[in-house]
Design a protein around this motif. Structure first.
Motif, PDB file in Angstrom:
ATOM      1  N   PRO A   1     -22.079  80.639 -36.890  1.00  0.00           N
ATOM      2  CA  PRO A   1     -22.108  79.722 -35.743  1.00  0.00           C
ATOM      3  C   PRO A   1     -21.222  80.253 -34.619  1.00  0.00           C
ATOM      4  O   PRO A   1     -20.210  80.917 -34.876  1.00  0.00           O
ATOM      5  CB  PRO A   1     -21.563  78.420 -36.320  1.00  0.00           C
ATOM      6  N   PHE A   2     -21.608  79.963 -33.389  1.00  0.00           N
ATOM      7  CA  PHE A   2     -20.760  80.368 -32.265  1.00  0.00           C
ATOM      8  C   PHE A   2     -20.789  79.294 -31.188  1.00  0.00           C
ATOM      9  O   PHE A   2     -21.680  78.445 -31.147  1.00  0.00           O
ATOM     10  CB  PHE A   2     -21.184  81.726 -31.695  1.00  0.00           C
ATOM     11  N   ALA A   3     -19.803  79.357 -30.307  1.00  0.00           N
ATOM     12  CA  ALA A   3     -19.720  78.398 -29.207  1.00  0.00           C
ATOM     13  C   ALA A   3     -19.414  79.120 -27.916  1.00  0.00           C
ATOM     14  O   ALA A   3     -18.508  79.961 -27.856  1.00  0.00           O
ATOM     15  CB  ALA A   3     -18.641  77.361 -29.486  1.00  0.00           C
TER      16      ALA A   3
ATOM     17  N   ILE B   1     -27.871  85.736 -38.548  1.00  0.00           N
ATOM     18  CA  ILE B   1     -28.315  84.799 -37.521  1.00  0.00           C
ATOM     19  C   ILE B   1     -27.086  84.292 -36.781  1.00  0.00           C
ATOM     20  O   ILE B   1     -26.158  83.762 -37.392  1.00  0.00           O
ATOM     21  CB  ILE B   1     -29.063  83.605 -38.138  1.00  0.00           C
ATOM     22  N   LEU B   2     -27.051  84.486 -35.466  1.00  0.00           N
ATOM     23  CA  LEU B   2     -26.010  83.897 -34.631  1.00  0.00           C
ATOM     24  C   LEU B   2     -26.589  82.622 -34.021  1.00  0.00           C
ATOM     25  O   LEU B   2     -27.580  82.674 -33.297  1.00  0.00           O
ATOM     26  CB  LEU B   2     -25.585  84.862 -33.521  1.00  0.00           C
ATOM     27  N   ALA B   3     -25.997  81.482 -34.322  1.00  0.00           N
ATOM     28  CA  ALA B   3     -26.523  80.195 -33.870  1.00  0.00           C
ATOM     29  C   ALA B   3     -25.456  79.467 -33.066  1.00  0.00           C
ATOM     30  O   ALA B   3     -24.357  79.229 -33.567  1.00  0.00           O
ATOM     31  CB  ALA B   3     -26.954  79.343 -35.065  1.00  0.00           C
ATOM     32  N   GLY B   4     -25.784  79.117 -31.819  1.00  0.00           N
ATOM     33  CA  GLY B   4     -24.767  78.488 -30.987  1.00  0.00           C
ATOM     34  C   GLY B   4     -25.308  77.499 -29.981  1.00  0.00           C
ATOM     35  O   GLY B   4     -26.510  77.239 -29.906  1.00  0.00           O
ATOM     36  N   ASN B   5     -24.394  76.962 -29.207  1.00  0.00           N
ATOM     37  CA  ASN B   5     -24.753  76.017 -28.153  1.00  0.00           C
ATOM     38  C   ASN B   5     -25.309  76.767 -26.945  1.00  0.00           C
ATOM     39  O   ASN B   5     -25.168  77.987 -26.825  1.00  0.00           O
ATOM     40  CB  ASN B   5     -23.539  75.172 -27.752  1.00  0.00           C
ATOM     41  N   HIS B   6     -25.948  76.022 -26.068  1.00  0.00           N
ATOM     42  CA  HIS B   6     -26.571  76.646 -24.899  1.00  0.00           C
ATOM     43  C   HIS B   6     -26.290  75.778 -23.683  1.00  0.00           C
ATOM     44  O   HIS B   6     -26.880  74.711 -23.514  1.00  0.00           O
ATOM     45  CB  HIS B   6     -28.084  76.779 -25.136  1.00  0.00           C
ATOM     46  N   LEU B   7     -25.374  76.254 -22.841  1.00  0.00           N
ATOM     47  CA  LEU B   7     -24.941  75.473 -21.698  1.00  0.00           C
ATOM     48  C   LEU B   7     -25.617  75.882 -20.396  1.00  0.00           C
ATOM     49  O   LEU B   7     -25.905  75.034 -19.559  1.00  0.00           O
ATOM     50  CB  LEU B   7     -23.418  75.592 -21.537  1.00  0.00           C
ATOM     51  N   THR B   8     -25.847  77.187 -20.232  1.00  0.00           N
ATOM     52  CA  THR B   8     -26.372  77.647 -18.962  1.00  0.00           C
ATOM     53  C   THR B   8     -27.008  79.027 -19.099  1.00  0.00           C
ATOM     54  O   THR B   8     -26.944  79.663 -20.150  1.00  0.00           O
ATOM     55  CB  THR B   8     -25.249  77.659 -17.900  1.00  0.00           C
ATOM     56  N   PHE B   9     -27.639  79.479 -18.033  1.00  0.00           N
ATOM     57  CA  PHE B   9     -28.408  80.717 -18.046  1.00  0.00           C
ATOM     58  C   PHE B   9     -27.578  81.927 -18.478  1.00  0.00           C
ATOM     59  O   PHE B   9     -28.057  82.795 -19.200  1.00  0.00           O
ATOM     60  CB  PHE B   9     -28.978  80.933 -16.634  1.00  0.00           C
TER      61      PHE B   9
ATOM     62  N   VAL C   1     -20.950  74.238 -35.019  1.00  0.00           N
ATOM     63  CA  VAL C   1     -20.988  74.547 -33.585  1.00  0.00           C
ATOM     64  C   VAL C   1     -20.189  73.505 -32.802  1.00  0.00           C
ATOM     65  O   VAL C   1     -19.441  73.840 -31.874  1.00  0.00           O
ATOM     66  CB  VAL C   1     -22.448  74.614 -33.074  1.00  0.00           C
ATOM     67  N   MET C   2     -20.325  72.242 -33.175  1.00  0.00           N
ATOM     68  CA  MET C   2     -19.583  71.158 -32.517  1.00  0.00           C
ATOM     69  C   MET C   2     -18.078  71.357 -32.670  1.00  0.00           C
ATOM     70  O   MET C   2     -17.312  71.204 -31.710  1.00  0.00           O
ATOM     71  CB  MET C   2     -20.004  69.810 -33.108  1.00  0.00           C
ATOM     72  N   LEU C   3     -17.648  71.712 -33.874  1.00  0.00           N
ATOM     73  CA  LEU C   3     -16.220  71.910 -34.116  1.00  0.00           C
ATOM     74  C   LEU C   3     -15.690  73.107 -33.336  1.00  0.00           C
ATOM     75  O   LEU C   3     -14.559  73.094 -32.841  1.00  0.00           O
ATOM     76  CB  LEU C   3     -15.973  72.099 -35.612  1.00  0.00           C
TER      77      LEU C   3
END
Length: 229
Positions: free
Chosen positions: A154-156, A42-50, A210-212
């Motif tokens: 986790p990814f950013a 599972i790759l789980a990360g933030n989502h900023l834009t399209f 993800v925050m870090l």
């Protein structure tokens, strides 16, 4: 589409559009070695834009499957057909997430992908950040890792919001960083995928990583609530 057909289309997209997107966004990838070479992930990360969903599949060595709005593949005209061809080609599975059973459908789709030993990408916030900050994660990510035993990487995404402010319009050229953290596993919680306190603890631990990785300010509120305010 068969897995072989999808891989062929993904290879074509990477060959044709990969150089163009790399020239536009000049992605710097850090920690890609943290993604296991085989088995469910599972790759789980933030989502900023399209454009996050355009960049992620193109900077990983393994095909990444992810849930997307069905409107991405139901558009009309040449633009609609091209969007459908691209997003289904890079692994997007359209789901009507606005219906009453949208969340269940997304969860079951993710589980099926992981049970097949593939990579599933997810944005735990559930929607794009309205202001560049990192919002509280939905516990679907925790249910997936506990039900399947798949590790979470986790990814950013860093900088994509500067290239496409508000998630709309044509993105500007610029630099993007995609940073992957070390894999996280939660086998100590086996059999506890219905315990809401465990689900929240697992989700929060993923969002902390993800925050870090991203350096974003964290807001202990769901992004959907912030958008509605």
């Amino acid at each position: 589409m068969t897995p072989e057909g999808l891989l062929s289309r993904l290879a074509l997209i990477k060959a044709v559009l990969g150089p163009i997107l790399r020239l536009m966004f000049r992605p710097r990838v850090e920690g890609a070695e943290n993604i296991p070479g085989t088995g469910p992930v599972i790759l789980a990360g933030n989502h900023l834009t399209f454009i996050d969903s355009m960049i992620l599949p193109l900077v990983t060595n393994r095909p990444v499957f992810f849930i997307g709005k069905d409107e991405y593949v139901t558009g009309k005209g040449l633009k609609g057909r091209l969007m459908a061809w691209f997003f289904t080609g890079v692994g997007m599975i359209p789901v009507d997430r606005d219906g009453g059973r949208g969340g269940v459908a997304a969860l079951m789709t993710g589980r099926r992908i992981l049970d097949d030993g593939k990579v599933f990408g997810i944005y735990p916030e559930g929607t794009r950040s309205p202001d560049g900050r990192l919002y509280r994660g939905r516990t679907g990510i925790a249910r997936l890792t506990l039900m399947t035993g798949a590790p979470v990487v986790p990814f950013a995404m860093i900088g994509t919001d500067k290239l496409q402010p508000g998630g709309k319009g044509v993105p500007r050229p610029g630099k993007v960083t995609v940073r992957f953290g070390e894999a996280m596993e939660f086998s100590r919680y086996d059999g506890m995928d219905r315990d809401r306190y465990v689900l929240r603890a697992v989700t929060d631990s993923v969002m902390t990583e993800v925050m870090l990785l991203s350096g974003q300010e964290y807001v202990d509120m769901y992004a959907t609530k912030a958008k509605a305010a």
